[in-house]
Design a protein around this motif. Sequence first.
Motif, PDB file in Angstrom:
ATOM      1  N   LYS A  18     -24.315  24.924  42.407  1.00 38.69           N
ATOM      2  CA  LYS A  18     -24.135  24.129  41.311  1.00 38.69           C
ATOM      3  C   LYS A  18     -24.565  23.706  39.550  1.00 38.69           C
ATOM      4  O   LYS A  18     -23.905  24.419  38.622  1.00 38.69           O
ATOM      5  N   GLY A  41      -9.893  23.685  34.091  1.00 38.79           N
ATOM      6  CA  GLY A  41     -10.508  23.375  35.764  1.00 38.79           C
ATOM      7  C   GLY A  41     -11.602  23.077  35.406  1.00 38.79           C
ATOM      8  O   GLY A  41     -12.319  23.425  36.663  1.00 38.79           O
ATOM      9  N   GLN A  47     -18.940  18.487  35.599  1.00 41.66           N
ATOM     10  CA  GLN A  47     -19.617  19.187  34.296  1.00 41.66           C
ATOM     11  C   GLN A  47     -19.486  18.574  32.608  1.00 41.66           C
ATOM     12  O   GLN A  47     -20.064  18.793  31.826  1.00 41.66           O
ATOM     13  N   ASP A  62      -6.768  19.810  34.310  1.00 39.77           N
ATOM     14  CA  ASP A  62      -6.947  20.208  35.876  1.00 39.77           C
ATOM     15  C   ASP A  62      -5.644  20.315  36.299  1.00 39.77           C
ATOM     16  O   ASP A  62      -4.916  18.585  35.907  1.00 39.77           O
ATOM     17  N   LEU A  63      -5.496  21.252  37.276  1.00 41.48           N
ATOM     18  CA  LEU A  63      -4.227  21.032  38.298  1.00 41.48           C
ATOM     19  C   LEU A  63      -4.309  19.150  39.078  1.00 41.48           C
ATOM     20  O   LEU A  63      -3.571  18.597  39.383  1.00 41.48           O
ATOM     21  N   ASN A  90      -1.372  22.394  34.359  1.00 45.92           N
ATOM     22  CA  ASN A  90      -1.643  23.977  34.589  1.00 45.92           C
ATOM     23  C   ASN A  90      -2.201  24.779  33.286  1.00 45.92           C
ATOM     24  O   ASN A  90      -1.299  24.097  32.424  1.00 45.92           O
ATOM     25  N   VAL A  91      -2.952  24.926  33.204  1.00 49.35           N
ATOM     26  CA  VAL A  91      -3.485  25.693  32.259  1.00 49.35           C
ATOM     27  C   VAL A  91      -2.820  26.024  32.118  1.00 49.35           C
ATOM     28  O   VAL A  91      -2.511  27.123  30.277  1.00 49.35           O
ATOM     29  N   PHE A 107     -16.093  26.621  35.065  1.00 47.99           N
ATOM     30  CA  PHE A 107     -17.050  26.717  36.177  1.00 47.99           C
ATOM     31  C   PHE A 107     -15.761  27.120  37.765  1.00 47.99           C
ATOM     32  O   PHE A 107     -15.296  26.724  37.684  1.00 47.99           O
TER      33      PHE A 107
HETATM   34  C1  LIG Z   1     -13.626  25.973  43.109  1.00 51.39           C
HETATM   35  S1  LIG Z   1     -12.150  24.315  41.776  1.00 51.39           S
HETATM   36  C2  LIG Z   1     -13.507  24.382  39.996  1.00 51.39           C
HETATM   37  C3  LIG Z   1     -13.982  23.270  39.901  1.00 51.39           C
HETATM   38  C4  LIG Z   1     -15.076  23.030  38.745  1.00 51.39           C
HETATM   39  N1  LIG Z   1     -14.642  23.623  37.464  1.00 51.39           N
HETATM   40  C5  LIG Z   1     -16.256  22.668  39.563  1.00 51.39           C
HETATM   41  O1  LIG Z   1     -17.275  23.964  39.104  1.00 51.39           O
HETATM   42  O2  LIG Z   1     -16.525  21.785  40.654  1.00 51.39           O
HETATM   43  C6  LIG Z   1     -12.019  25.271  40.597  1.00 51.39           C
HETATM   44  C7  LIG Z   1     -11.031  24.257  40.394  1.00 51.39           C
HETATM   45  O3  LIG Z   1      -9.914  24.718  39.729  1.00 51.39           O
HETATM   46  C8  LIG Z   1      -8.297  23.663  39.833  1.00 51.39           C
HETATM   47  N2  LIG Z   1      -7.490  24.867  39.268  1.00 51.39           N
HETATM   48  C9  LIG Z   1      -6.610  25.878  39.849  1.00 51.39           C
HETATM   49  N3  LIG Z   1      -5.719  26.457  39.395  1.00 51.39           N
HETATM   50  C10 LIG Z   1      -5.659  26.054  37.943  1.00 51.39           C
HETATM   51  C11 LIG Z   1      -4.503  25.494  37.096  1.00 51.39           C
HETATM   52  N4  LIG Z   1      -3.557  27.094  36.805  1.00 51.39           N
HETATM   53  N5  LIG Z   1      -4.580  25.161  36.044  1.00 51.39           N
HETATM   54  C12 LIG Z   1      -5.747  24.183  36.478  1.00 51.39           C
HETATM   55  N6  LIG Z   1      -6.673  24.011  36.731  1.00 51.39           N
HETATM   56  C13 LIG Z   1      -6.370  25.066  37.621  1.00 51.39           C
HETATM   57  C14 LIG Z   1      -8.694  23.347  40.878  1.00 51.39           C
HETATM   58  O4  LIG Z   1      -7.913  22.210  40.665  1.00 51.39           O
HETATM   59  C15 LIG Z   1     -10.009  22.933  40.940  1.00 51.39           C
HETATM   60  O5  LIG Z   1     -10.518  22.027  40.758  1.00 51.39           O
END
Ligand SMILES: C[S@@+](CC[C@H](N)C(=O)[O-])C[C@H]1O[C@@H](n2cnc3c(N)ncnc32)[C@H](O)[C@@H]1O
Length: 240
Positions: A18, A41, A47, A62-63, A90-91, A107
């Motif tokens: 990462k 997210g 980050q 983030d959710l 929710n984005v 990311f």
């Molecule tokens: C694989 S993780 C990545 C987290 C961070 N960006 C990283 O790289 O460490 C995916 C993230 O997307 C968020 N997520 C998924 N759907 C989402 C949405 N509709 N709105 C906001 N966040 C969302 C999840 O809660 C999770 O924290």
Amino acid sequence: MVRLFPNRLIIIAIRPEKLIEFDEIVRMADLNPDDIVLDIGCGSGQQALLLGRKCKRVVGIDLSDGGIKKAKNMARISGLSERVSYLQGNVLEADFPNGSFNKIVSFCVLEHIPEWQEVLKKAHQWLAPGGSLVISVDSLAPIKDEALINKHKEKYSVAIYFDTQTLGSSLRDAGFSRFDIHPILRSAQAKKNFIEEITTNRSDSLNLLQWISEYNRLREAENETDSKDEGIFLVARAYL
Ligand SMILES: C[S@@+](CC[C@H](N)C(=O)[O-])C[C@H]1O[C@@H](n2cnc3c(N)ncnc32)[C@H](O)[C@@H]1O
């Protein structure tokens, strides 16, 4: 030393793979001190916090309630709460005014959202003129074993694995006319690590010395690999 300490703390909380992804996104985003950045997210916010040292303001969304609580706590401990803020939500339902950000990053998030095209459309609206979107997404192209991919898909609730064509046409549909896309984590070492992570959560148990040697090994392998076509992740930069 006092300024460095929180960064180290944050960095070792990020897996070596990462950090390679983070370095690449930062390079492509070409951040400057006036930038106002959205991290879509943001998870538990590491980050965004690191970006907060380079930019005027960073907003992470983030959710996950737990992720956002951790993120806010970390921003407070690092003394960055004024520059880095986090929103739980929710984005797809977020309503930032058009042109609010001049950089948007994300990311490895789009692949978890079945309506990823809507997210790209929103990002296009939220960017100010001259702004850019820089994202990474899961591709897993070097992994050919279907059973492993299914295991990963289930473990991390993946809606789609991207290839260059799908990501490119989604960016175009969202209104971006200029973009470039390339794979990262292209080496045999990155593939091996990623497979181990799917099957064992290997990197959860790295101590600091193991972490440093793992990062150096991955970085060297990434620099030396000739393969330009396939990587575990794709990184895209799209301009207004
Ligand atoms: C694989 S993780 C990545 C987290 C961070 N960006 C990283 O790289 O460490 C995916 C993230 O997307 C968020 N997520 C998924 N759907 C989402 C949405 N509709 N709105 C906001 N966040 C969302 C999840 O809660 C999770 O924290």
